[in-house]
Design a protein around this motif. Structure first.
Motif, mmCIF file in Angstrom:
data_model
loop_
_atom_site.group_PDB
_atom_site.id
_atom_site.type_symbol
_atom_site.label_atom_id
_atom_site.label_comp_id
_atom_site.label_asym_id
_atom_site.label_seq_id
_atom_site.Cartn_x
_atom_site.Cartn_y
_atom_site.Cartn_z
ATOM 1 N N LEU A 203 73.274 67.711 -48.542
ATOM 2 C CA LEU A 203 72.693 66.475 -48.021
ATOM 3 C C LEU A 203 73.752 65.408 -47.836
ATOM 4 O O LEU A 203 73.708 64.620 -46.880
ATOM 5 N N ALA A 204 74.736 65.344 -48.777
ATOM 6 C CA ALA A 204 75.833 64.381 -48.612
ATOM 7 C C ALA A 204 76.634 64.698 -47.350
ATOM 8 O O ALA A 204 77.061 63.797 -46.615
ATOM 9 N N THR A 205 76.855 66.003 -47.100
ATOM 10 C CA THR A 205 77.551 66.383 -45.868
ATOM 11 C C THR A 205 76.749 65.972 -44.638
ATOM 12 O O THR A 205 77.304 65.447 -43.654
ATOM 13 N N ILE A 206 75.440 66.150 -44.706
ATOM 14 C CA ILE A 206 74.578 65.765 -43.579
ATOM 15 C C ILE A 206 74.611 64.257 -43.373
ATOM 16 O O ILE A 206 74.734 63.764 -42.240
ATOM 17 N N ILE A 207 74.529 63.499 -44.477
ATOM 18 C CA ILE A 207 74.550 62.028 -44.368
ATOM 19 C C ILE A 207 75.881 61.558 -43.799
ATOM 20 O O ILE A 207 75.947 60.647 -42.963
ATOM 21 N N GLY A 208 76.988 62.175 -44.256
ATOM 22 C CA GLY A 208 78.296 61.803 -43.709
ATOM 23 C C GLY A 208 78.388 62.073 -42.222
ATOM 24 O O GLY A 208 78.930 61.269 -41.456
ATOM 25 N N ALA A 209 77.850 63.206 -41.802
ATOM 26 C CA ALA A 209 77.868 63.521 -40.370
ATOM 27 C C ALA A 209 77.013 62.540 -39.583
ATOM 28 O O ALA A 209 77.414 62.073 -38.499
ATOM 29 N N VAL A 210 75.835 62.198 -40.116
ATOM 30 C CA VAL A 210 74.966 61.235 -39.423
ATOM 31 C C VAL A 210 75.627 59.869 -39.340
ATOM 32 O O VAL A 210 75.572 59.186 -38.302
ATOM 33 N N ASP A 221 81.939 67.464 -36.725
ATOM 34 C CA ASP A 221 81.549 68.862 -36.898
ATOM 35 C C ASP A 221 80.946 69.043 -38.281
ATOM 36 O O ASP A 221 81.475 68.550 -39.274
ATOM 37 N N ILE A 222 79.832 69.738 -38.385
ATOM 38 C CA ILE A 222 79.163 69.996 -39.652
ATOM 39 C C ILE A 222 78.892 71.488 -39.760
ATOM 40 O O ILE A 222 78.397 72.113 -38.821
ATOM 41 N N ALA A 223 79.279 72.063 -40.902
ATOM 42 C CA ALA A 223 79.098 73.497 -41.115
ATOM 43 C C ALA A 223 77.723 73.764 -41.701
ATOM 44 O O ALA A 223 77.217 72.993 -42.527
ATOM 45 N N VAL A 224 77.117 74.862 -41.291
ATOM 46 C CA VAL A 224 75.823 75.283 -41.826
ATOM 47 C C VAL A 224 76.093 76.104 -43.082
ATOM 48 O O VAL A 224 76.512 77.257 -43.011
ATOM 49 N N THR A 225 75.897 75.486 -44.248
ATOM 50 C CA THR A 225 76.233 76.116 -45.527
ATOM 51 C C THR A 225 75.014 76.517 -46.338
ATOM 52 O O THR A 225 75.166 77.118 -47.401
ATOM 53 N N SER A 226 73.824 76.156 -45.915
ATOM 54 C CA SER A 226 72.626 76.440 -46.695
ATOM 55 C C SER A 226 71.590 77.108 -45.808
ATOM 56 O O SER A 226 71.698 77.121 -44.578
ATOM 57 N N GLY A 227 70.595 77.657 -46.476
ATOM 58 C CA GLY A 227 69.484 78.244 -45.764
ATOM 59 C C GLY A 227 68.249 77.378 -45.876
ATOM 60 O O GLY A 227 68.289 76.275 -46.427
ATOM 61 N N SER A 236 70.490 71.573 -36.704
ATOM 62 C CA SER A 236 69.973 70.609 -35.724
ATOM 63 C C SER A 236 70.943 69.461 -35.519
ATOM 64 O O SER A 236 71.186 69.028 -34.388
ATOM 65 N N ILE A 237 71.522 68.959 -36.625
ATOM 66 C CA ILE A 237 72.475 67.847 -36.505
ATOM 67 C C ILE A 237 73.731 68.308 -35.764
ATOM 68 O O ILE A 237 74.315 67.563 -34.968
ATOM 69 N N LYS A 238 74.166 69.524 -36.036
ATOM 70 C CA LYS A 238 75.337 70.047 -35.328
ATOM 71 C C LYS A 238 75.066 70.119 -33.825
ATOM 72 O O LYS A 238 75.901 69.697 -33.001
ATOM 73 N N SER A 243 75.599 67.770 -28.348
ATOM 74 C CA SER A 243 74.918 67.214 -27.175
ATOM 75 C C SER A 243 75.301 65.760 -26.948
ATOM 76 O O SER A 243 75.571 65.335 -25.812
ATOM 77 N N LEU A 244 75.364 64.977 -28.031
ATOM 78 C CA LEU A 244 75.747 63.571 -27.898
ATOM 79 C C LEU A 244 77.187 63.424 -27.430
ATOM 80 O O LEU A 244 77.506 62.527 -26.639
ATOM 81 N N ASN A 245 78.066 64.289 -27.914
ATOM 82 C CA ASN A 245 79.463 64.223 -27.497
ATOM 83 C C ASN A 245 79.588 64.522 -26.006
ATOM 84 O O ASN A 245 80.328 63.836 -25.274
#
Length: 503
Positions: A203-210, A221-227, A236-238, A243-245
């Protein structure tokens, strides 16, 4: 106090509390409940044991109470005290409630435990089986049957108990169970923290990416590390970041293209605006030159012709005065006088036209002298209003075109004061500032004023703005009903250098 607002907690803290609160509540509820249940069970058990002992003592006390021989009862009672530490006192009372036997332990009884009581019944006729020496009697065989005997109460056995020892054992067990529960609680806290950390890191990685995306770093870039749901959210964030880039790059390309097009349009507009100002300036210059040419023609030719007609009229008058006929002479003189008056009137009108076409006073006296002459003329022709002029700086260095423009602006401003303001005082201020390379003209009156938002611009104000436009100057019109009017005009001294789009 901020910590008490659970809405401000992090996800890790919330997860720890979600796992911790139920366990703690269960622990806090279960331990006191277990203690109270155990305490009630111990007390009930002690009371029941007291009743059993009291019954046993009562059954064994019949003979002793009747015969007064308490030796056997004493041996039995000591056995009870030795085998059961919760027994504190054993008493035997006769039917008169007098204590006839008593044996007690070293510790006092527990007042919270009720005394166990059991009635001593006389079941059969008394037979003394033992003598004074303790030896049993020897009797012959019984002949016949004894008659039935109804039991009667001859005394009471009382047993006082204490739950202290039993409670001590139970408390020890409770402490052991509590220690085990605390270990389980600590293990639950540790497991909750471990689980919260395993959820907190992605979640911290997701928040940092957001946050990076919010800051404009769409290439995050965000890696998918969990299921599960966390993995779906990371994916989805990746995808959203990619898409935004792409959208950002496309938009930047469009902005660059549009900016380039706008810059080209702006350069063309600036160039066209510059050319328009130069054209208007040339037109105004041509108009002024033409006016000057017309005024010279009128002055040199028309006025000369009128003066010649005036001289001829005077000659006619002179000749008529020498003629033979008085009537003819009078008519000639009258007609000549008429011609002379007409020529004088034409001459004055020609001078007025010449002054309107080209202010000759500007050529003779300069800008300052011409303005002072204008102020003098207005004061003379309009005595109900006091006109004043103030100069700040040297206006003699202004070029001819700018001087004529300023003169015309003042002329139009004072004309508006006379026509519309109904003022008693009017002030003209001319400031030449070589530091900022500007000329500031102010026309102020104390007249009736007007509502700028409701009044339409007249021809005079439009003409003033048209004269200012070629010089890229500014025009400000301030007025309020009953508070007069103020016109402020600012013109650059070196307008040609500032207007040139290609310096």
């Amino acid at each position: 106090m901020k910590f008490l607002k659970w809405t401000n907690w992090s996800i890790g803290t919330r997860l720890v509390w979600i796992g911790l609160v139920p366990v703690v509540l269960l622990f806090c509820a279960l331990v006191p409940f277990t203690y109270m249940v155990r305490l009630a069970e111990v007390r009930a058990e002690v009371v029941e044991r007291g009743k059993v002992v009291a019954t046993a003592v009562a059954e064994s006390s019949e003979y002793s109470l009747i015969t007064g021989n308490f030796a056997e009862l004493e041996r039995m009672s000591k056995g009870f005290l030795k085998t059961d530490s919760s027994i504190r006192l054993i008493r035997v009372l006769d039917n008169q409630q007098r204590e006839v036997f008593r044996i007690a332990a070293e510790t006092p009884p527990d007042s919270s435990i009720p005394v166990a009581k059991s009635a001593i019944l006389r079941q059969a006729p008394t037979v003394d089986d033992f003598g004074a020496t303790g030896e049993p009697h020897v009797t012959g065989p019984m002949v016949g049957h004894a008659s039935q005997f109804k039991p009667t109460v001859i005394g009471q056995a009382q047993v006082s108990m204490s739950a202290v020892d039993v409670l001590a054992v139970q408390k020890k067990r409770l402490y052991q169970q509590t220690a085990i529960a605390l270990l389980a609680l600590a293990a639950s806290i540790l497991i909750a923290m471990i689980l919260s950390n395993t959820l907190k890191r992605p979640l911290a990685t997701i928040i940092g990416a957001v946050n990076g995306i919010r800051a404009g770093r769409f290439d995050t870039d965000i890696a998918v590390t969990s299921g599960g749901e966390i993995g779906d959210l990371q994916a989805s964030i990746k995808e959203m970041s990619i898409s935004l880039n792409e959208s950002k790059q496309s938009l930047e390309r469009k902005v660059e293209e549009r900016t380039f097009a706008l810059e080209q349009s702006r350069n063309e507009a600036v160039k066209a605006n510059y050319e328009k100002r130069k054209l208007i300036q040339k037109v105004n210059t041509a108009v002024e030159d033409e006016r000057k040419s017309i005024s010279i023609e009128i002055h040199d030719q028309l006025n000369a012709t009128l003066i010649a007609a005036k001289l001829n009229s005077e000659r006619i008058i002179h000749l008529a005065q020498q003629g033979p006929s008085a009537t003819a002479s009078s008519e000639i003189a009258a007609r000549a006088q008429t011609i002379m008056n007409l020529t004088l009137e034409l001459y004055e009108n020609a001078r007025i036209i010449v002054r309107r076409l080209r202010p000759e006073v500007l050529d003779m006296l300069g800008l300052r002298g011409a303005i002072e002459e204008m102020i003098y003329t207005y004061n003379a022709s309009h005595p109900c209003c006091q006109f004043e002029f103030k100069e700040n700086g040297d206006c003699s260095k202004l070029d001819g075109g700018l001087s004529i423009t300023i003169f015309r602006l003042i002329q139009e401003g004072l004309s508006n004061v006379v026509k519309h303001a109904n003022a008693t005082q009017a002030y003209v201020t001319l400031k030449v500032d070589e530091t900022t390379e500007t000329v500031r003209l102010t026309v102020l009156d104390n007249g009736i004023g007007c509502n700028v938002s409701h009044e339409a611009e007249g021809i005079g104000l439009i003409g003033m703005k048209e004269r200012i436009y070629p010089y890229n100057g500014t025009f400000q019109f301030d007025s309020q009903p009953g508070e007069g009017t103020k016109i402020t005009i600012c013109l650059p001294l070196l307008h040609e250098r500032h207007d040139d789009p290609h310096p």
